[in-house]
Design a protein around this motif. Structure first.
Motif, PDB file in Angstrom:
ATOM      1  N   ASP A 138      29.652  20.473   1.572  1.00 42.50           N
ATOM      2  CA  ASP A 138      28.959  20.155   2.826  1.00 42.50           C
ATOM      3  C   ASP A 138      27.881  19.138   2.509  1.00 42.50           C
ATOM      4  O   ASP A 138      28.001  18.377   1.544  1.00 42.50           O
ATOM      5  N   VAL A 143      26.704  27.258   6.377  1.00 43.64           N
ATOM      6  CA  VAL A 143      27.260  25.930   6.142  1.00 43.64           C
ATOM      7  C   VAL A 143      26.259  24.911   6.660  1.00 43.64           C
ATOM      8  O   VAL A 143      25.769  25.027   7.799  1.00 43.64           O
ATOM      9  N   PRO A 186      31.673  20.546   6.904  1.00 46.49           N
ATOM     10  CA  PRO A 186      32.275  20.612   5.564  1.00 46.49           C
ATOM     11  C   PRO A 186      33.161  19.393   5.285  1.00 46.49           C
ATOM     12  O   PRO A 186      33.763  18.796   6.192  1.00 46.49           O
ATOM     13  N   ALA A 245      31.319  24.525  -2.051  1.00 45.41           N
ATOM     14  CA  ALA A 245      32.113  25.671  -1.615  1.00 45.41           C
ATOM     15  C   ALA A 245      33.126  26.106  -2.672  1.00 45.41           C
ATOM     16  O   ALA A 245      33.972  26.965  -2.398  1.00 45.41           O
TER      17      ALA A 245
END
Length: 485
Positions: A228, A177, A181, A235
């Protein structure tokens, strides 16, 4: 963005409420002045350029987000569609890009500007049309995958006004990540919004995440997007239909479907090219469409009411006609002024056949035989007969009945003497009914006489009944003469 006011939010006005409504309207005017929307500048086709045009006044730079919707149309359900964000150049109000989606697949468009996500509106699911054989923009044998995964708890569901935990694995080496996020909610044909993130917490088995109270109404379709620093939707997305819950978190600013025409103007929503028309945005209200719809609804309701009224009226008339009695004897109007009974109901007197004809069936014994009553054999038929007092036969019969047993010696006949046979009579009982008229005072009734009713109550002129002949005096008893001295 103009908040959508639900009917349940109205309350009785207070002395300060009109002033508050006026201030709210003044606050909304700037947003109405800056309202904008978008439209499809070309038909969406596989691997062809798609043009999006901005209409109205917004705050550039603009951007458009393409989100896959529905299942894949490729063999073996191979998914080649990605969530794609296209940024407009500078202050441009039009953008053209290659649509890397296969024919017959669907997608949703979300347009934003500098004021926030989804400020330009959200389209319903548009359909990629056929006509292009170019498939070079995607690999039909390879599935695409998001850059990292996220999940929700409870699993695979969103509940109205319930707390949902959104979480992800931050230390996933294969799917790292970048940054913190960000999550967004998209309602096809309605409002899109940014999911507020609360304090992050780590839960065993659920990784890192935050709690979110779902402020969306029951039954609403929601696409939940995760991303992100690399962009919105990196995602992937999740498809949810909000389940029933409490109403504690709902208010006028809660995201919902937009009434009227969805954003995007006219574009195909089915494989045969049929689509939707009109344009709107999250901050624009099509007043003309609303007014026209209201007027059309009122006219339609009035027309339907008139039709139902005439149908009901016709049914009532038919029912009344069915209930009207039918006179099988008289074919005339019931409302006639003729109050007299029809001729079929007028009484007729009962006429008895001539008694002489009936008496001919009497005894066949010869006159002067030893049979009682001079050969008159009493008949076993005791039915009443009608004898008129004005005829000779009737008078003779009555006199004969009153005379008793005749004197056989006075006949002067013998068994050898041939003479014409006298008429034979059948003894009858005559009864005078009371309704034939009052009896005369002082008249004796030697015997019971039966007569049929005279029906004097329905005759115009009362006819007196026939008088019975007075009884003949009985013969004086013979007094024996005294013996001679």
């Amino acid at each position: 963005m103009v908040p959508r006011v639900e009917p349940s939010s109205f309350r009785p006005a207070t002395p300060t409420r009109p002033l508050m409504l006026a201030l709210a309207a003044l606050a909304v005017l700037p947003s109405l002045a800056n309202a904008y929307s978008f439209s499809f500048g070309s038909t969406p086709q596989q691997c062809q350029n798609l043009t999006i045009d901005i209409t109205g006044t917004g705050q550039p730079p603009y951007s458009v987000l393409l989100i896959p919707f529905g299942p894949s149309t490729l063999p073996n359900n191979v998914e080649v569609r990605k969530i794609t964000q296209v940024n407009f150049t500078g202050d441009a109000t039009s953008a053209s890009f290659q649509l890397k989606y296969p024919t017959d697949s669907q997608f949703v468009l979300v347009v934003s500007d500098a004021t926030g996500f989804g400020s330009g509106g959200t389209s319903v699911a548009a359909t990629v049309q056929g006509g292009s054989n170019d498939s070079s923009c995607f690999d039909a044998s390879t599935n695409v995958a998001p850059l990292f995964d996220f999940s929700v708890f409870p699993n695979n569901q969103l509940v109205q006004c319930a707390t949902t935990r959104v979480w992800w694995q931050p230390d996933n080496a294969s799917m790292p990540v970048f940054g913190t996020p960000q999550f967004h909610g998209v309602i096809p044909g309605g409002q899109s919004f940014t999911v507020p993130e609360g304090p992050l917490s780590t839960v065993v088995g659920e990784g890192l995440g935050f709690n979110w109270t779902v402020p969306v109404r029951t039954g609403t379709t929601v696409l939940l997007l995760g991303g992100d620093d690399r962009g919105i939707g990196t995602a992937g997305s999740g498809f949810y239909i909000v389940a029933q819950g409490s109403n504690s978190c709902l208010n006028t600013t809660s995201p919902s479907s937009t009434p009227g025409s969805p954003a995007g103007g006219s574009y195909p929503t089915t494989t045969n090219g049929a689509g939707t028309g009109g344009s709107s945005s999250g901050s624009h209200t099509n007043v003309g469409a609303i007014v026209g719809g209201v007027i059309g609804g009122v006219v339609g309701a009035l027309t339907l009411g008139l039709i139902l009224f005439f149908i009901q009226r016709r049914r009532v008339q038919q029912h009344a006609e069915k209930e009207r009695p039918v006179d099988l004897l008289q074919d005339h109007d019931r409302e006639s002024d003729d109050a007299h009974p029809p001729q079929y109901y007028e009484p007729e007197p009962f006429l008895v056949p001539d008694p002489t004809a009936a008496s001919s069936a009497g005894s066949t014994a010869p006159y002067g035989s030893s049979t009682p009553y001079g050969g008159l054999r009493p008949s076993v038929d005791r039915r009443a007969s009608h004898i008129s007092g004005t005829t000779a036969e009737g008078s003779s019969a009555a006199a004969f009945l009153r005379a008793g047993t005749p004197d056989m010696s006075a006949s002067g006949s013998s068994g050898t003497r041939k003479s014409p046979a006298p008429p034979t009579f059948r003894p009858v009982n005559i009864i005078q009914h009371d309704d034939a008229g009052p009896q005369e005072q002082g008249q004796e009734e030697p015997e019971t006489i039966e007569l049929p009713p005279a029906y004097t109550n329905i005759r115009r002129a009362e006819v007196p009944p026939p008088e019975s002949p007075p009884p003949e005096p009985e013969p004086a008893p013979r007094v024996p003469s005294p013996p001679l001295a």
